[in-house]
Design a protein around this motif. Structure first.
Motif, PDB file in Angstrom:
ATOM      1  N   LYS A 329       0.828  -1.204   0.000  1.00  0.00           N
ATOM      2  CA  LYS A 329       0.000   0.000   0.000  1.00  0.00           C
ATOM      3  C   LYS A 329       0.862   1.254   0.000  1.00  0.00           C
ATOM      4  N   ARG A 330       1.905   1.262   0.824  1.00  0.00           N
ATOM      5  CA  ARG A 330       2.801   2.421   0.900  1.00  0.00           C
ATOM      6  C   ARG A 330       3.566   2.634  -0.401  1.00  0.00           C
ATOM      7  N   PHE A 331       4.162   1.561  -0.915  1.00  0.00           N
ATOM      8  CA  PHE A 331       5.010   1.713  -2.100  1.00  0.00           C
ATOM      9  C   PHE A 331       4.192   1.879  -3.376  1.00  0.00           C
ATOM     10  N   ALA A 332       3.005   1.319  -3.429  1.00  0.00           N
ATOM     11  CA  ALA A 332       2.146   1.555  -4.589  1.00  0.00           C
ATOM     12  C   ALA A 332       1.807   3.038  -4.695  1.00  0.00           C
ATOM     13  N   ALA A 333       1.513   3.659  -3.550  1.00  0.00           N
ATOM     14  CA  ALA A 333       1.235   5.097  -3.567  1.00  0.00           C
ATOM     15  C   ALA A 333       2.437   5.873  -4.061  1.00  0.00           C
ATOM     16  N   ALA A 360      20.756   4.693  -7.205  1.00  0.00           N
ATOM     17  CA  ALA A 360      19.881   5.866  -7.302  1.00  0.00           C
ATOM     18  C   ALA A 360      19.498   6.369  -5.915  1.00  0.00           C
ATOM     19  N   ASP A 361      19.327   7.674  -5.814  1.00  0.00           N
ATOM     20  CA  ASP A 361      18.913   8.270  -4.547  1.00  0.00           C
ATOM     21  C   ASP A 361      17.462   7.891  -4.264  1.00  0.00           C
ATOM     22  N   PHE A 362      17.219   7.333  -3.088  1.00  0.00           N
ATOM     23  CA  PHE A 362      15.894   6.817  -2.753  1.00  0.00           C
ATOM     24  C   PHE A 362      14.837   7.910  -2.798  1.00  0.00           C
ATOM     25  N   THR A 363      15.045   8.968  -2.054  1.00  0.00           N
ATOM     26  CA  THR A 363      14.032  10.028  -1.935  1.00  0.00           C
ATOM     27  C   THR A 363      13.825  10.748  -3.252  1.00  0.00           C
ATOM     28  N   ASN A 364      14.899  11.137  -3.893  1.00  0.00           N
ATOM     29  CA  ASN A 364      14.783  11.942  -5.108  1.00  0.00           C
ATOM     30  C   ASN A 364      14.238  11.153  -6.291  1.00  0.00           C
ATOM     31  N   ASN A 406       2.836  12.660  -5.107  1.00  0.00           N
ATOM     32  CA  ASN A 406       3.313  13.820  -4.357  1.00  0.00           C
ATOM     33  C   ASN A 406       2.945  13.741  -2.881  1.00  0.00           C
ATOM     34  N   ALA A 407       1.828  13.077  -2.584  1.00  0.00           N
ATOM     35  CA  ALA A 407       1.414  12.925  -1.191  1.00  0.00           C
ATOM     36  C   ALA A 407       2.180  11.818  -0.485  1.00  0.00           C
ATOM     37  N   ALA A 408       2.794  10.914  -1.247  1.00  0.00           N
ATOM     38  CA  ALA A 408       3.498   9.767  -0.659  1.00  0.00           C
ATOM     39  C   ALA A 408       5.009   9.930  -0.654  1.00  0.00           C
ATOM     40  N   ASN A 409       5.525  10.872  -1.437  1.00  0.00           N
ATOM     41  CA  ASN A 409       6.965  11.010  -1.606  1.00  0.00           C
ATOM     42  C   ASN A 409       7.459  12.360  -1.104  1.00  0.00           C
ATOM     43  N   PRO A 410       8.137  12.370   0.036  1.00  0.00           N
ATOM     44  CA  PRO A 410       8.648  13.644   0.547  1.00  0.00           C
ATOM     45  C   PRO A 410       9.701  14.230  -0.375  1.00  0.00           C
ATOM     46  N   ALA A 411       9.770  15.544  -0.351  1.00  0.00           N
ATOM     47  CA  ALA A 411      10.792  16.243  -1.129  1.00  0.00           C
ATOM     48  C   ALA A 411      12.072  16.408  -0.330  1.00  0.00           C
TER      49      ALA A 411
END
Length: 469
Positions: A329-333, A360-364, A406-411
């Motif tokens: 659920k988390r990673f699909a988002a 690769a950078d995880f967050t970016n 955008n709601a699941a991935n912090p900048a």
């Protein structure tokens, strides 16, 4: 200052704690105070000087019943029969504006009977590190303890690096009940105390639970969601010992924790985790180990231990599926899928495999998926483009995949090199980097400071993190 204490843990039998006051410090100086959290806790402030005195340990607020809690724990797989608050004092509890019970605890407040030869103190670096990361986790929407205040003590303490400035953190938690709290009484054969603790935990955290096994079931469900949330932001706890595992399902004890830059399933930062026991990808397994220890303790409450063992085993064996479901659920988002199918796990895993292969950078990488720059994270762009074609086809039927991503991935996250820079500056008295991080991390899904989203240069990489004790 008025703190509306409403203490319950202090009313438990003496076997659960040692009552004592924090040790005073030489020259307290308030470094940070979380006014929004204070308001949530219904703390009334007349004079900031009172805040400094109370949260340094120099004065005990009216209504507090200070104590150090007893617990045990499995540390790196080995049972330690007595741990406890060796450098922490629980001042008491409050009911916040949502009528939720919260602990207020001082960390670094001096020796206790559980210090095991330690000085009972904390130095400035880990205090500010926990302050920043716990508040960042809260802003990310991940269950966590929170930071109310950080106070410099005006005293130096000895660590491996030499003499370092001391500090005290005021931590707020739903409770400080740990798996290790149950273990200590179970291993001692103190079933009356274990029953009291179980009843207390159910009443405080899971009133819907019908008994010990149902308590276990609820704790397992909470922890499954928590570890999936950690992994979704690239967080590695570093010391998932049972004494650092809250039954409330909150992240607790930010010691040698870290957020990944380059993705790798086997990433380890903790300087004391030499066997990679608590590596990023092994956290689900370690969670199940911890829950098995809780189950083992709770079984002691049953006359028919064989039946209890059978039920507990079924609960623990259900956890891989629980974790996988929460992870999916988390990673699909994170790739724009609001309602995933089991087949989506393969699409997600293939992306993670590419990320690990190319560093690769995880967050970016995940943040860039909602735009058109994700390919810049990969050296094998052709392989990423092949994956991207599958991805685009999959999310074409989604209502608003960009918004979901955008709601699941912090900048922005608390990157290790920025944390180290912040600590080095704070030691010299410069809190500007701390305040800069706090501002940016308060809104992690909105990029307000581009520089803080930049991965470390080769010379800035922090290969190991330390617990600070």
């Amino acid at each position: 200052m008025h703190i509306p204490f409403d203490n319950s843990y202090a009313s438990l039998p003496d076997a659960f704690y040692t009552k004592l006051s924090p040790t005073s410090v030489k020259a307290p100086k308030l470094l940070a105070f979380n006014r929004d959290l204070a308001k949530l806790l219904r703390i009334e402030i007349d004079d900031i000087a009172e805040v400094t005195q109370a949260f340094s340990g120099n004065s005990v607020p009216q209504g507090a019943e200070p104590l150090a809690q007893l617990y045990a724990g499995h540390q790196f797989g080995n049972y330690n029969q007595q741990l406890g608050d060796g450098r922490a004092i629980l001042l008491g509890e409050v009911l916040d504006t949502n009528n939720l019970r919260r602990d207020i605890q001082l960390k670094g407040s001096g020796r206790t009977p559980y210090s095991r030869g330690g000085d009972g103190r904390a130095w400035l670096g880990p205090v500010l590190r926990e302050y920043v990361i716990s508040e960042a986790m809260h802003a990310l929407g991940i269950p966590t303890t929170r930071a109310l205040a950080a106070v410099a003590t005006g005293e130096d303490i000895l660590r491996e690096e030499g003499m370092l400035p001391g500090a005290v953190l005021t931590r707020v938690a739903s409770s400080h009940l740990r798996v290790g709290t149950f273990e200590v009484f179970a291993h001692r054969g103190q079933t009356a105390e274990l029953q009291t603790l179980t009843d207390y935990a159910i009443a405080r955290h899971y009133p819907q639970a019908s008994g010990p096994m149902d308590l276990l079931r609820h704790v397992c469900a909470k922890q499954a969601e928590l570890v999936a949330a950690w992994m979704s932001v690239g967080f590695i706890h570093g010391v998932m010992n049972t004494d650092n595992c809250s039954i409330a399902g909150e992240t607790i004890d930010y010691g040698p924790c870290a957020f990944m830059d380059e993705f790798h399933m086997g990433r380890v930062f903790s300087s004391i985790d030499r066997q990679a026991r608590y590596a990023y990808g092994n956290q689900p397994n370690m969670l199940m180990f911890n829950m098995a220890q809780l189950a083992t303790a709770l079984i002691q409450l049953f006359e028919d231990k064989d039946a209890a063992l059978e039920e507990a085993t079924a609960i623990i064996h259900a956890m891989p599926e629980q974790i996988e479901e929460a992870w999916l659920k988390r990673f699909a988002a994170k790739i724009g899928i609001a309602t995933p199918n089991p087949e989506d796990a393969e699409l997600i895993q293939s992306l993670l495999d590419l990320m690990q292969k190319d560093g690769a950078d995880f967050t970016n990488t995940f943040r860039a998926l909602s735009g058109d720059s994700a390919q810049d994270q990969f050296t094998d762009r052709a392989a990423f483009q092949a994956w991207s074609h599958q991805h685009v086809a999959r999310i074409s039927a989604e209502h608003d995949p960009q918004a979901v991503m955008n709601a699941a991935n912090p900048a922005v996250i608390p990157r290790n090199h920025r944390m180290e820079q912040m600590i080095k500056a704070a030691v010299t008295g410069d809190l500007a980097p701390f305040e800069r991080l706090m501002t940016a991390l308060a809104t992690p899904y909105t990029l307000t400071d581009l520089d803080l989203a930049t991965p470390p240069a080769l010379s800035e990489i922090v290969p190991a993190t330390f617990c600070g004790t």
